[in-house]
Scaffold this motif. Structure first.
Motif, PDB file in Angstrom:
ATOM      1  N   PHE A 122      37.892 -25.144 -43.338  1.00 24.36           N
ATOM      2  CA  PHE A 122      38.457 -24.300 -44.394  1.00 24.36           C
ATOM      3  C   PHE A 122      37.719 -22.963 -44.458  1.00 24.36           C
ATOM      4  O   PHE A 122      38.328 -21.923 -44.742  1.00 24.36           O
ATOM      5  N   ALA A 123      36.424 -22.965 -44.190  1.00 24.45           N
ATOM      6  CA  ALA A 123      35.683 -21.705 -44.128  1.00 24.45           C
ATOM      7  C   ALA A 123      36.167 -20.849 -42.960  1.00 24.45           C
ATOM      8  O   ALA A 123      36.247 -19.620 -43.074  1.00 24.45           O
ATOM      9  N   VAL A 124      36.507 -21.476 -41.836  1.00 22.23           N
ATOM     10  CA  VAL A 124      37.052 -20.742 -40.694  1.00 22.23           C
ATOM     11  C   VAL A 124      38.346 -20.054 -41.100  1.00 22.23           C
ATOM     12  O   VAL A 124      38.564 -18.873 -40.800  1.00 22.23           O
ATOM     13  N   PHE A 125      39.189 -20.757 -41.794  1.00 20.64           N
ATOM     14  CA  PHE A 125      40.467 -20.184 -42.230  1.00 20.64           C
ATOM     15  C   PHE A 125      40.235 -19.009 -43.185  1.00 20.64           C
ATOM     16  O   PHE A 125      40.843 -17.947 -43.036  1.00 20.64           O
ATOM     17  N   CYS A 126      39.328 -19.188 -44.151  1.00 17.24           N
ATOM     18  CA  CYS A 126      39.077 -18.128 -45.140  1.00 17.24           C
ATOM     19  C   CYS A 126      38.470 -16.891 -44.483  1.00 17.24           C
ATOM     20  O   CYS A 126      38.900 -15.761 -44.745  1.00 17.24           O
ATOM     21  N   PHE A 127      37.453 -17.079 -43.624  1.00 23.23           N
ATOM     22  CA  PHE A 127      36.829 -15.922 -42.981  1.00 23.23           C
ATOM     23  C   PHE A 127      37.763 -15.257 -41.987  1.00 23.23           C
ATOM     24  O   PHE A 127      37.756 -14.031 -41.847  1.00 23.23           O
ATOM     25  N   GLY A 128      38.573 -16.051 -41.300  1.00 26.08           N
ATOM     26  CA  GLY A 128      39.506 -15.467 -40.333  1.00 26.08           C
ATOM     27  C   GLY A 128      40.547 -14.590 -40.994  1.00 26.08           C
ATOM     28  O   GLY A 128      40.906 -13.534 -40.464  1.00 26.08           O
ATOM     29  N   LEU A 129      41.021 -14.984 -42.161  1.00 22.67           N
ATOM     30  CA  LEU A 129      42.030 -14.179 -42.858  1.00 22.67           C
ATOM     31  C   LEU A 129      41.414 -13.017 -43.634  1.00 22.67           C
ATOM     32  O   LEU A 129      41.973 -11.913 -43.658  1.00 22.67           O
ATOM     33  N   SER A 130      40.269 -13.251 -44.277  1.00 22.41           N
ATOM     34  CA  SER A 130      39.701 -12.197 -45.115  1.00 22.41           C
ATOM     35  C   SER A 130      39.092 -11.068 -44.292  1.00 22.41           C
ATOM     36  O   SER A 130      39.067  -9.920 -44.741  1.00 22.41           O
ATOM     37  N   GLY A 131      38.602 -11.347 -43.104  1.00 21.00           N
ATOM     38  CA  GLY A 131      37.994 -10.300 -42.287  1.00 21.00           C
ATOM     39  C   GLY A 131      38.910  -9.755 -41.220  1.00 21.00           C
ATOM     40  O   GLY A 131      38.472  -8.998 -40.354  1.00 21.00           O
TER      41      GLY A 131
ATOM     42  N   VAL B 271      33.351 -14.063 -37.023  1.00 21.41           N
ATOM     43  CA  VAL B 271      32.779 -15.016 -37.974  1.00 21.41           C
ATOM     44  C   VAL B 271      33.533 -16.343 -37.911  1.00 21.41           C
ATOM     45  O   VAL B 271      32.940 -17.426 -37.944  1.00 21.41           O
ATOM     46  N   ALA B 272      34.858 -16.250 -37.795  1.00 22.13           N
ATOM     47  CA  ALA B 272      35.660 -17.477 -37.698  1.00 22.13           C
ATOM     48  C   ALA B 272      35.326 -18.239 -36.422  1.00 22.13           C
ATOM     49  O   ALA B 272      35.288 -19.481 -36.405  1.00 22.13           O
ATOM     50  N   GLY B 273      35.039 -17.515 -35.337  1.00 26.39           N
ATOM     51  CA  GLY B 273      34.650 -18.161 -34.089  1.00 26.39           C
ATOM     52  C   GLY B 273      33.326 -18.889 -34.208  1.00 26.39           C
ATOM     53  O   GLY B 273      33.152 -19.999 -33.687  1.00 26.39           O
ATOM     54  N   ALA B 274      32.368 -18.289 -34.918  1.00 30.37           N
ATOM     55  CA  ALA B 274      31.075 -18.947 -35.110  1.00 30.37           C
ATOM     56  C   ALA B 274      31.230 -20.208 -35.954  1.00 30.37           C
ATOM     57  O   ALA B 274      30.637 -21.256 -35.644  1.00 30.37           O
ATOM     58  N   PHE B 275      32.024 -20.125 -37.003  1.00 27.01           N
ATOM     59  CA  PHE B 275      32.236 -21.309 -37.838  1.00 27.01           C
ATOM     60  C   PHE B 275      33.094 -22.353 -37.126  1.00 27.01           C
ATOM     61  O   PHE B 275      32.967 -23.550 -37.386  1.00 27.01           O
ATOM     62  N   THR B 276      33.965 -21.913 -36.213  1.00 22.40           N
ATOM     63  CA  THR B 276      34.737 -22.875 -35.417  1.00 22.40           C
ATOM     64  C   THR B 276      33.802 -23.683 -34.526  1.00 22.40           C
ATOM     65  O   THR B 276      33.964 -24.905 -34.385  1.00 22.40           O
ATOM     66  N   LEU B 277      32.821 -23.005 -33.948  1.00 19.06           N
ATOM     67  CA  LEU B 277      31.841 -23.718 -33.121  1.00 19.06           C
ATOM     68  C   LEU B 277      31.086 -24.749 -33.954  1.00 19.06           C
ATOM     69  O   LEU B 277      30.879 -25.886 -33.523  1.00 19.06           O
ATOM     70  N   LEU B 278      30.703 -24.366 -35.176  1.00 17.73           N
ATOM     71  CA  LEU B 278      30.014 -25.297 -36.068  1.00 17.73           C
ATOM     72  C   LEU B 278      30.903 -26.487 -36.419  1.00 17.73           C
ATOM     73  O   LEU B 278      30.460 -27.641 -36.420  1.00 17.73           O
ATOM     74  N   SER B 279      32.169 -26.222 -36.687  1.00 18.39           N
ATOM     75  CA  SER B 279      33.095 -27.312 -37.027  1.00 18.39           C
ATOM     76  C   SER B 279      33.332 -28.233 -35.827  1.00 18.39           C
ATOM     77  O   SER B 279      33.440 -29.452 -35.991  1.00 18.39           O
ATOM     78  N   LEU B 280      33.421 -27.649 -34.635  1.00 16.21           N
ATOM     79  CA  LEU B 280      33.610 -28.481 -33.444  1.00 16.21           C
ATOM     80  C   LEU B 280      32.389 -29.359 -33.192  1.00 16.21           C
ATOM     81  O   LEU B 280      32.532 -30.533 -32.806  1.00 16.21           O
ATOM     82  N   LEU B 281      31.183 -28.825 -33.422  1.00 20.89           N
ATOM     83  CA  LEU B 281      29.973 -29.632 -33.251  1.00 20.89           C
ATOM     84  C   LEU B 281      29.914 -30.754 -34.287  1.00 20.89           C
ATOM     85  O   LEU B 281      29.549 -31.892 -33.958  1.00 20.89           O
ATOM     86  N   ALA B 282      30.281 -30.458 -35.530  1.00 21.28           N
ATOM     87  CA  ALA B 282      30.291 -31.503 -36.564  1.00 21.28           C
ATOM     88  C   ALA B 282      31.347 -32.557 -36.254  1.00 21.28           C
ATOM     89  O   ALA B 282      31.110 -33.763 -36.427  1.00 21.28           O
TER      90      ALA B 282
END
Length: 177
Positions: free
Chosen positions: A90-99, A108-119
């Motif tokens: 959800f953070a990926v979605f918010c940062f991807g749209l807001s920025g 930023v969305a790419g960095a959080f996507t990497l974090l989500s994929l690792l989790a």
């Protein structure tokens, strides 16, 4: 035997009695004004013998105790990591749209996507370890594990969180173009 005036009478045998707060103390030897508290029931630790094997040549025996099942740690970890993957998606979605308008949303969305994929990957790996641990047959003296539902929930949440983050990154990059 005569007692002198003002002398203190000798104490009565028995334990001293202390009155509850707010009540006047009863004289020594008088019964307490409330019923005595019954003793607590005997404490059992929950250990029940499963079987007893006699040690040959002696009068001794070896007691095998029943071990209560416990919740699998990897199952709990799988569920926690799966929920974290969904929250980060959800953070990926918010940062991807807001920025998207300023041009930093994709990074930023790419960095959080990497974090989500690792989790999500951690949730899947921990879930598979937990499934093997739970499916192991029960043997005497070995701990049995529970948590099959936690394991399934962790697997589903981990895969869903990873997929949602990839979709959210794609949407964020498309909006940024």
């Amino acid at each position: 035997m005569t007692q002198l005036p003002g002398a203190v009478p000798p104490p009565q045998p028995g334990p001293p009695y202390h009155a509850p707060y707010g009540q006047s103390p009863a004289p020594y030897g008088a019964p307490p004004p409330y019923p005595p508290v019954p003793p607590p029931p005997p404490v059992t630790a929950g250990w029940q013998p499963e079987r007893v094997d006699q040690v040959t040549g002696t009068g001794f025996g070896l007691v095998h105790l029943q071990v209560a099942p416990i919740t699998s740690g990897p199952a709990v970890g799988s569920l926690v990591a799966g929920i974290a993957a969904i929250v980060v998606s959800f953070a990926v979605f918010c940062f991807g749209l807001s920025g998207a308008q300023e041009g930093w949303g994709g990074w930023v969305a790419g960095a959080f996507t990497l974090l989500s994929l690792l989790a999500g990957a951690g949730a899947v790996v921990a879930g598979l370890i937990a499934r093997r641990q739970i499916a192991r047959p029960a043997e005497p003296g070995r701990v049995r594990f529970t948590g099959r539902g936690l394991t399934v929930g962790g697997l589903v949440c981990g895969i869903t969180g990873a997929a949602l983050s990839v979709v959210a990154l794609s949407v964020g990059l498309l909006v940024q173009l």
